[in-house]
Design a protein around this motif. Structure first.
Motif, PDB file in Angstrom:
ATOM      1  N   LYS A 138     -62.997 -17.635 118.972  1.00  0.00           N
ATOM      2  CA  LYS A 138     -64.479 -17.621 119.321  1.00  0.00           C
ATOM      3  C   LYS A 138     -65.242 -17.205 118.045  1.00  0.00           C
ATOM      4  O   LYS A 138     -66.196 -17.742 117.827  1.00  0.00           O
ATOM      5  CB  LYS A 138     -64.567 -16.583 120.559  1.00  0.00           C
ATOM      6  CG  LYS A 138     -65.866 -16.330 120.868  1.00  0.00           C
ATOM      7  CD  LYS A 138     -65.987 -15.540 121.748  1.00  0.00           C
ATOM      8  CE  LYS A 138     -66.122 -14.023 121.252  1.00  0.00           C
ATOM      9  NZ  LYS A 138     -66.322 -13.012 122.113  1.00  0.00           N
ATOM     10  N   GLU A 139     -64.479 -16.249 117.408  1.00  0.00           N
ATOM     11  CA  GLU A 139     -65.519 -15.603 116.258  1.00  0.00           C
ATOM     12  C   GLU A 139     -65.709 -16.532 115.307  1.00  0.00           C
ATOM     13  O   GLU A 139     -66.682 -17.005 114.531  1.00  0.00           O
ATOM     14  CB  GLU A 139     -64.936 -14.243 115.776  1.00  0.00           C
ATOM     15  CG  GLU A 139     -65.156 -13.289 116.743  1.00  0.00           C
ATOM     16  CD  GLU A 139     -66.419 -13.110 117.369  1.00  0.00           C
ATOM     17  OE1 GLU A 139     -67.547 -13.079 116.198  1.00  0.00           O
ATOM     18  OE2 GLU A 139     -66.705 -12.689 118.219  1.00  0.00           O
ATOM     19  N   SER A 140     -64.460 -17.473 114.955  1.00  0.00           N
ATOM     20  CA  SER A 140     -64.282 -18.419 114.023  1.00  0.00           C
ATOM     21  C   SER A 140     -65.336 -19.541 114.366  1.00  0.00           C
ATOM     22  O   SER A 140     -66.129 -20.251 113.370  1.00  0.00           O
ATOM     23  CB  SER A 140     -62.840 -19.047 113.832  1.00  0.00           C
ATOM     24  OG  SER A 140     -62.937 -20.078 113.060  1.00  0.00           O
ATOM     25  N   ALA A 141     -65.346 -20.012 115.611  1.00  0.00           N
ATOM     26  CA  ALA A 141     -66.485 -21.086 116.086  1.00  0.00           C
ATOM     27  C   ALA A 141     -67.712 -20.696 115.993  1.00  0.00           C
ATOM     28  O   ALA A 141     -68.490 -21.383 115.236  1.00  0.00           O
ATOM     29  CB  ALA A 141     -65.958 -21.359 117.485  1.00  0.00           C
ATOM     30  N   ARG A 142     -68.152 -19.316 115.801  1.00  0.00           N
ATOM     31  CA  ARG A 142     -69.384 -18.731 115.760  1.00  0.00           C
ATOM     32  C   ARG A 142     -69.958 -18.790 114.418  1.00  0.00           C
ATOM     33  O   ARG A 142     -70.775 -19.350 114.026  1.00  0.00           O
ATOM     34  CB  ARG A 142     -69.710 -17.431 116.178  1.00  0.00           C
ATOM     35  CG  ARG A 142     -69.757 -17.263 117.900  1.00  0.00           C
ATOM     36  CD  ARG A 142     -70.358 -16.107 118.225  1.00  0.00           C
ATOM     37  NE  ARG A 142     -70.543 -16.015 119.699  1.00  0.00           N
ATOM     38  CZ  ARG A 142     -70.366 -15.086 120.548  1.00  0.00           C
ATOM     39  NH1 ARG A 142     -70.083 -14.091 120.137  1.00  0.00           N
ATOM     40  NH2 ARG A 142     -70.774 -15.314 121.957  1.00  0.00           N
ATOM     41  N   VAL A 143     -68.996 -18.497 113.511  1.00  0.00           N
ATOM     42  CA  VAL A 143     -69.193 -18.646 111.900  1.00  0.00           C
ATOM     43  C   VAL A 143     -69.322 -19.847 111.607  1.00  0.00           C
ATOM     44  O   VAL A 143     -70.232 -20.226 110.595  1.00  0.00           O
ATOM     45  CB  VAL A 143     -67.816 -17.951 111.256  1.00  0.00           C
ATOM     46  CG1 VAL A 143     -67.954 -18.156 109.638  1.00  0.00           C
ATOM     47  CG2 VAL A 143     -67.807 -16.451 111.409  1.00  0.00           C
ATOM     48  N   GLU A 144     -68.642 -20.871 111.956  1.00  0.00           N
ATOM     49  CA  GLU A 144     -68.761 -22.290 111.864  1.00  0.00           C
ATOM     50  C   GLU A 144     -69.894 -22.782 112.220  1.00  0.00           C
ATOM     51  O   GLU A 144     -70.774 -23.434 111.481  1.00  0.00           O
ATOM     52  CB  GLU A 144     -67.673 -23.137 112.003  1.00  0.00           C
ATOM     53  CG  GLU A 144     -66.424 -23.050 111.492  1.00  0.00           C
ATOM     54  CD  GLU A 144     -66.324 -23.389 110.279  1.00  0.00           C
ATOM     55  OE1 GLU A 144     -67.067 -24.376 109.698  1.00  0.00           O
ATOM     56  OE2 GLU A 144     -65.790 -22.650 108.983  1.00  0.00           O
ATOM     57  N   LYS A 145     -70.326 -22.635 113.490  1.00  0.00           N
ATOM     58  CA  LYS A 145     -71.809 -23.116 113.947  1.00  0.00           C
ATOM     59  C   LYS A 145     -72.719 -22.478 112.918  1.00  0.00           C
ATOM     60  O   LYS A 145     -73.820 -23.165 112.860  1.00  0.00           O
ATOM     61  CB  LYS A 145     -71.780 -22.402 115.411  1.00  0.00           C
ATOM     62  CG  LYS A 145     -73.105 -22.935 116.097  1.00  0.00           C
ATOM     63  CD  LYS A 145     -73.276 -22.405 117.342  1.00  0.00           C
ATOM     64  CE  LYS A 145     -74.653 -22.602 118.187  1.00  0.00           C
ATOM     65  NZ  LYS A 145     -74.601 -22.202 119.336  1.00  0.00           N
ATOM     66  N   GLU A 146     -73.014 -21.231 112.553  1.00  0.00           N
ATOM     67  CA  GLU A 146     -73.962 -20.530 111.802  1.00  0.00           C
ATOM     68  C   GLU A 146     -73.898 -21.427 110.318  1.00  0.00           C
ATOM     69  O   GLU A 146     -75.086 -21.587 110.012  1.00  0.00           O
ATOM     70  CB  GLU A 146     -73.876 -19.257 111.978  1.00  0.00           C
ATOM     71  CG  GLU A 146     -74.180 -18.335 112.960  1.00  0.00           C
ATOM     72  CD  GLU A 146     -75.355 -18.411 113.375  1.00  0.00           C
ATOM     73  OE1 GLU A 146     -76.526 -18.545 112.698  1.00  0.00           O
ATOM     74  OE2 GLU A 146     -75.591 -18.658 114.481  1.00  0.00           O
ATOM     75  N   SER A 147     -72.665 -21.553 109.792  1.00  0.00           N
ATOM     76  CA  SER A 147     -72.792 -22.388 108.806  1.00  0.00           C
ATOM     77  C   SER A 147     -73.289 -23.589 108.719  1.00  0.00           C
ATOM     78  O   SER A 147     -73.915 -24.192 107.832  1.00  0.00           O
ATOM     79  CB  SER A 147     -71.409 -22.251 107.853  1.00  0.00           C
ATOM     80  OG  SER A 147     -70.679 -23.076 108.727  1.00  0.00           O
ATOM     81  N   ASP A 148     -72.992 -24.588 110.034  1.00  0.00           N
ATOM     82  CA  ASP A 148     -73.438 -25.766 110.143  1.00  0.00           C
ATOM     83  C   ASP A 148     -75.017 -25.754 110.406  1.00  0.00           C
ATOM     84  O   ASP A 148     -75.683 -26.797 109.842  1.00  0.00           O
ATOM     85  CB  ASP A 148     -72.908 -26.194 111.500  1.00  0.00           C
ATOM     86  CG  ASP A 148     -71.379 -26.854 110.867  1.00  0.00           C
ATOM     87  OD1 ASP A 148     -71.117 -26.725 110.026  1.00  0.00           O
ATOM     88  OD2 ASP A 148     -70.740 -27.055 112.210  1.00  0.00           O
TER      89      ASP A 148
END
Length: 126
Positions: free
Chosen positions: A89-99
């Motif tokens: 979940k945290e990894s997905a959030r980090v990726e979403k923010e970088s996107d």
């Protein structure tokens, strides 16, 4: 309540779901609070305005927690599986923010597109 989805960054305070509408909440306010405190009731417009200013809401968003997290709360999922889920979940959030930082988005209203040359003559095929 910590959220997976839509309430992550909101400061809105969600009231218990005892009332189905602001009108119903206003009725309780008028009949109970105002009578108990000997004060004059306010109009629905004033009540709604103050309600919004206080950043309150009656309806909690439906998407609040995932099934796996709810299962963990009721001890139906192992600690290891839950920790793996939280890392994802945290990894997905980090990726979403970088996107969000690296991509550009363009939107267009294609209903307003007009073809040129423009003609007001209706074409019929025989």
């Amino acid at each position: 309540m910590e959220s997976h989805y839509c309430r992550k960054k909101t400061s809105k305070l969600y009231l218990e779901t005892l009332w189905e509408s602001k009108a119903q909440l206003l009725k309780v306010y008028n009949n109970e609070f105002c009578k108990d405190n000997n004060c004059d009731p306010v109009s629905i417009a004033t009540f709604s305005e103050v309600f919004e200013q206080m950043n309150l809401s009656l309806y909690q968003p439906k998407k609040d927690a995932c099934d796996l997290c709810e299962k963990y709360k009721t001890k139906n999922v192992s600690e290891e599986e839950y920790k793996c889920h939280i890392k994802k979940k945290e990894s997905a959030r980090v990726e979403k923010e970088s996107d969000k930082k690296s991509t550009k988005e363009v939107t267009m209203d294609l209903q307003a597109v007009q073809l040129c040359p423009r003609s007001n003559v209706l074409l019929t095929l025989f």
